[in-house]
Scaffold this motif. Sequence first.
Motif, PDB file in Angstrom:
ATOM      1  N   PHE A 105      35.645  48.880  43.710  1.00 46.34           N
ATOM      2  CA  PHE A 105      34.838  48.343  42.605  1.00 46.34           C
ATOM      3  C   PHE A 105      35.052  46.838  42.584  1.00 46.34           C
ATOM      4  O   PHE A 105      36.158  46.364  42.282  1.00 46.34           O
ATOM      5  CB  PHE A 105      35.263  48.968  41.276  1.00 46.34           C
ATOM      6  N   ALA A 106      34.019  46.080  42.937  1.00 49.82           N
ATOM      7  CA  ALA A 106      34.126  44.628  43.066  1.00 49.82           C
ATOM      8  C   ALA A 106      32.936  43.959  42.382  1.00 49.82           C
ATOM      9  O   ALA A 106      31.989  43.511  43.039  1.00 49.82           O
ATOM     10  CB  ALA A 106      34.192  44.232  44.540  1.00 49.82           C
ATOM     11  N   PRO A 107      32.936  43.888  41.052  1.00 48.72           N
ATOM     12  CA  PRO A 107      31.797  43.322  40.319  1.00 48.72           C
ATOM     13  C   PRO A 107      31.607  41.838  40.629  1.00 48.72           C
ATOM     14  O   PRO A 107      32.563  41.089  40.770  1.00 48.72           O
ATOM     15  CB  PRO A 107      32.169  43.552  38.853  1.00 48.72           C
ATOM     16  N   ARG A 108      30.358  41.437  40.711  1.00 48.47           N
ATOM     17  CA  ARG A 108      30.032  40.045  41.058  1.00 48.47           C
ATOM     18  C   ARG A 108      30.378  39.075  39.943  1.00 48.47           C
ATOM     19  O   ARG A 108      30.649  37.896  40.196  1.00 48.47           O
ATOM     20  CB  ARG A 108      28.536  39.919  41.379  1.00 48.47           C
ATOM     21  N   ASN A 109      30.366  39.530  38.689  1.00 52.74           N
ATOM     22  CA  ASN A 109      30.651  38.650  37.562  1.00 52.74           C
ATOM     23  C   ASN A 109      31.251  39.476  36.433  1.00 52.74           C
ATOM     24  O   ASN A 109      31.314  40.709  36.499  1.00 52.74           O
ATOM     25  CB  ASN A 109      29.377  37.926  37.098  1.00 52.74           C
ATOM     26  N   ARG A 110      31.695  38.796  35.397  1.00 54.44           N
ATOM     27  CA  ARG A 110      32.336  39.492  34.278  1.00 54.44           C
ATOM     28  C   ARG A 110      31.383  40.441  33.574  1.00 54.44           C
ATOM     29  O   ARG A 110      31.804  41.481  33.051  1.00 54.44           O
ATOM     30  CB  ARG A 110      32.887  38.475  33.275  1.00 54.44           C
ATOM     31  N   ARG A 198      38.128  46.999  30.230  1.00 54.77           N
ATOM     32  CA  ARG A 198      37.113  47.101  31.278  1.00 54.77           C
ATOM     33  C   ARG A 198      37.721  46.928  32.662  1.00 54.77           C
ATOM     34  O   ARG A 198      38.639  46.140  32.850  1.00 54.77           O
ATOM     35  CB  ARG A 198      36.004  46.074  31.033  1.00 54.77           C
ATOM     36  N   LEU A 199      37.175  47.676  33.588  1.00 57.21           N
ATOM     37  CA  LEU A 199      37.620  47.590  34.970  1.00 57.21           C
ATOM     38  C   LEU A 199      37.068  46.312  35.586  1.00 57.21           C
ATOM     39  O   LEU A 199      35.858  46.074  35.566  1.00 57.21           O
ATOM     40  CB  LEU A 199      37.138  48.815  35.745  1.00 57.21           C
ATOM     41  N   ALA A 200      37.965  45.478  36.125  1.00 56.37           N
ATOM     42  CA  ALA A 200      37.560  44.195  36.701  1.00 56.37           C
ATOM     43  C   ALA A 200      37.605  44.195  38.226  1.00 56.37           C
ATOM     44  O   ALA A 200      36.910  43.399  38.858  1.00 56.37           O
ATOM     45  CB  ALA A 200      38.442  43.068  36.158  1.00 56.37           C
ATOM     46  N   TRP A 201      38.444  45.028  38.814  1.00 54.22           N
ATOM     47  CA  TRP A 201      38.480  45.180  40.278  1.00 54.22           C
ATOM     48  C   TRP A 201      39.385  46.340  40.647  1.00 54.22           C
ATOM     49  O   TRP A 201      40.435  46.547  40.032  1.00 54.22           O
ATOM     50  CB  TRP A 201      39.026  43.916  40.960  1.00 54.22           C
ATOM     51  N   LEU A 688      41.683  40.303  47.626  1.00 53.40           N
ATOM     52  CA  LEU A 688      40.600  39.734  46.819  1.00 53.40           C
ATOM     53  C   LEU A 688      39.766  38.747  47.629  1.00 53.40           C
ATOM     54  O   LEU A 688      38.528  38.781  47.609  1.00 53.40           O
ATOM     55  CB  LEU A 688      41.177  39.028  45.591  1.00 53.40           C
ATOM     56  N   ARG A 689      40.436  37.851  48.351  1.00 55.38           N
ATOM     57  CA  ARG A 689      39.751  36.741  49.021  1.00 55.38           C
ATOM     58  C   ARG A 689      39.110  37.157  50.340  1.00 55.38           C
ATOM     59  O   ARG A 689      37.957  36.807  50.620  1.00 55.38           O
ATOM     60  CB  ARG A 689      40.762  35.621  49.277  1.00 55.38           C
ATOM     61  N   ASP A 690      39.847  37.932  51.150  1.00 49.75           N
ATOM     62  CA  ASP A 690      39.411  38.180  52.518  1.00 49.75           C
ATOM     63  C   ASP A 690      38.745  39.532  52.733  1.00 49.75           C
ATOM     64  O   ASP A 690      38.119  39.741  53.778  1.00 49.75           O
ATOM     65  CB  ASP A 690      40.617  38.079  53.468  1.00 49.75           C
ATOM     66  N   ASP A 693      35.637  40.021  48.686  1.00 48.71           N
ATOM     67  CA  ASP A 693      34.764  38.929  48.251  1.00 48.71           C
ATOM     68  C   ASP A 693      34.873  38.700  46.744  1.00 48.71           C
ATOM     69  O   ASP A 693      33.869  38.538  46.048  1.00 48.71           O
ATOM     70  CB  ASP A 693      33.311  39.226  48.647  1.00 48.71           C
ATOM     71  N   MET A 694      36.109  38.669  46.248  1.00 53.67           N
ATOM     72  CA  MET A 694      36.351  38.461  44.823  1.00 53.67           C
ATOM     73  C   MET A 694      36.939  37.076  44.584  1.00 53.67           C
ATOM     74  O   MET A 694      37.937  36.896  43.883  1.00 53.67           O
ATOM     75  CB  MET A 694      37.280  39.549  44.277  1.00 53.67           C
ATOM     76  N   GLY A 695      36.297  36.064  45.178  1.00 55.46           N
ATOM     77  CA  GLY A 695      36.763  34.692  45.033  1.00 55.46           C
ATOM     78  C   GLY A 695      36.834  34.227  43.595  1.00 55.46           C
ATOM     79  O   GLY A 695      37.680  33.399  43.243  1.00 55.46           O
ATOM     80  N   ARG A 696      35.972  34.767  42.746  1.00 59.73           N
ATOM     81  CA  ARG A 696      35.986  34.336  41.342  1.00 59.73           C
ATOM     82  C   ARG A 696      37.299  34.729  40.663  1.00 59.73           C
ATOM     83  O   ARG A 696      37.802  33.985  39.805  1.00 59.73           O
ATOM     84  CB  ARG A 696      34.782  34.895  40.586  1.00 59.73           C
ATOM     85  N   LEU A 697      37.868  35.890  41.039  1.00 60.54           N
ATOM     86  CA  LEU A 697      39.161  36.274  40.474  1.00 60.54           C
ATOM     87  C   LEU A 697      40.287  35.436  41.070  1.00 60.54           C
ATOM     88  O   LEU A 697      41.242  35.084  40.374  1.00 60.54           O
ATOM     89  CB  LEU A 697      39.438  37.763  40.701  1.00 60.54           C
TER      90      LEU A 697
END
Length: 704
Positions: A105-110, A198-201, A688-690, A693-697
């Motif tokens: 689960f990798a949401p694009r935004n909050r 809420r689930l964030a990642w 997260l980063r590699d 694709d959760m660079g925002r986190l």
Amino acid sequence: MSIRTPATAVSLAALALAALLATPAAAEEGMWTFDNFPIARANQTLGTSIDRAWLDRVRLSSVKFGGCSAGIVSGAGLVMTNNHCVATCVANLSTPAVNYAETGFAPRNREDELKCPGGTAEILTDISDVTERMQAAGAGLTGQAFTRARDAEAGRIETEACAGPDGRAVADRRCQVVTLYRGGQFKLYTYKKYSDVRLAWAPEDRAATFGGDLDNFSFPRFAIDAAFIRLYENDAPEVTPTHFVWNADRPVEGTPVFVSGSPGSTQRLLTQDQLATVRDVVLPLDQLIASELRGRLIRFSQESEDNAFIAMDPIVGLENTYKRGLGRMRALTDADFMNRRADAEAEFRAHAAADAALTGRVGDPWSALSAVQPIARELYPAFALLEGGTGIGTTPVAGGSQLFLWARALVRGAQERQKPSAERLPEFGDARLAALQASLFAARPTYPALEQVRMEWWLSKTREWLTVDDPRVRALLGQESPEQLSARLVAGTTLADPAVRRTLWEGGLAAVEASEDPMIRYLLSIQDETRAIRSDWETRVQAPTDQASERLASARFAVYGDSAYPDATGTLRLTYGKIEGTDVPGQRFGAFTTFGRLWDRATGAAPFDVAPRLLAARDQIDPETVLNMAVSSDTIGGSSGSPVVNAAGEILGANFDSTVLTQRNAYGYDRAVNRSVIVTTGAVTTALRDVYDMGRLVEELGVD
């Protein structure tokens, strides 16, 4: 935070705690409450310089999330825990068509972060001493009158503490009277509560569970068992200026660390006779029937892809329970381990007997507890199967059927709310109704086929253990077989609909008694039998145990002072240790594993198959990045998700497991083998980063 602690008795043996635990205390030993943490001892052992202000920051950054622990890691309510701690949330948000356990689960935004149905999180804001009130409440009483008087007083204290200016319970506050030292102290814990979590990642499940049950409770490990949730209030992310600072640097062996979490339950203060009951009755029952439930669910999962989806989370939970019990059974059948405990108890008794005034005051609590054991052994199977256990067992009532548990809450809630709060079963006191309602009204998916397997198993095992001729079994089954009854109840109930549950709850006893729902009718029909075993247990086991344990605690304080720590109770504790491996027979390993060793361990076949997204990112990941590490801290089940922090208050990882030899930790700490297994912040940052694709986190965590 208000803190009041009894005076410490002078004793040269206090730091050794030899009569308190199974083995002489190692420097890192103890699941310490935050109001009695041994700051000087920890600093001396670790070479650190933490202080009370540091403890307060750690406490306010620590989160209790369901049956797990977690830590705040940003100013916008972002919280890290384990992936297995959000597994139920992930399952509730998933469908066979969109299965986040498989994809991550990798949401694009909050805005795309999804609410965990029924999820709650809490932060401990205050601790105060209520020992005098609680002990006075039961003075001069015996049997069930004693337990009910104590329960009633706890309810009054909780209601008073959680009331706002208008006398009503404050919605975002939870108050709990916590029993410590098995009745030696009582503390009021006040929490800031979040009902919007809420689930964030979350990664792919295979990334978090690589190695499956074969690697479970072991090291080396290769699991990204981490996830993020976010605390929301008024439909917006909570502002959390107090939080752990993210440190993704490569960890260094020998670094002092602290683990802040809510360990579930230990039994280190039980007498040898009490532990014999656990060994001979409680654990065998729990292990035998849990293994059969696991077998039934595995068979069920093999029948179809849909069944495999809905049984995945329950199977993992049962595997954890079974392996944990196996480790504990090995401890209780280890002659060396038990002899050390016996020697410690004998030393304690000798110290107490040498003090005539103390003996005159407390009598012989050991003999009193011994006298209870034959009764406990007789009653435990029925109590565990019909009511769900004692806090030292794990037998799930109704096999964990959610529909059954909802029906029981509705029926008993309706019956109990007819009484004044102080006269109710404690779980239905006014101060606890808000949490119960939130759980009842949450929209959670249920699966009839799984519900039937659970109930069928429970009915058949109850009949087997209590025997066909037991009148309680006749009341449970009537003229139907377990298969017939479970099928009828599950097929006919409408309790899967949260609107139905709300209507019944709000309608009270009249609505419940008028209901034609077969699950409600069934729960109404078995209340006499299930309430009777609870009453019998409270009268003949719990009350005399609590009274003798209180006197035992008084003796312990007199001999050793309150520099000892209490058993774990599912409440916030702080432990400490160092990053290190072990070198003992059956458990020899270094402190770290890396991504490079993960690739070497992978075979491509389950359970050693790498998660697809993780495998696809292999070339982007530095193979020397530390994935998991071992720490000599004192943890137990419930510590999952606990933030692991250094003396600067920086978070280095999250506890997600311990080794199988560590399971003896329920009964005593052994520094040679006790190791907690940690997923590192470096591994989480890499994922997260590699990978996801959760660079925002990553940016929110402050990583360059």
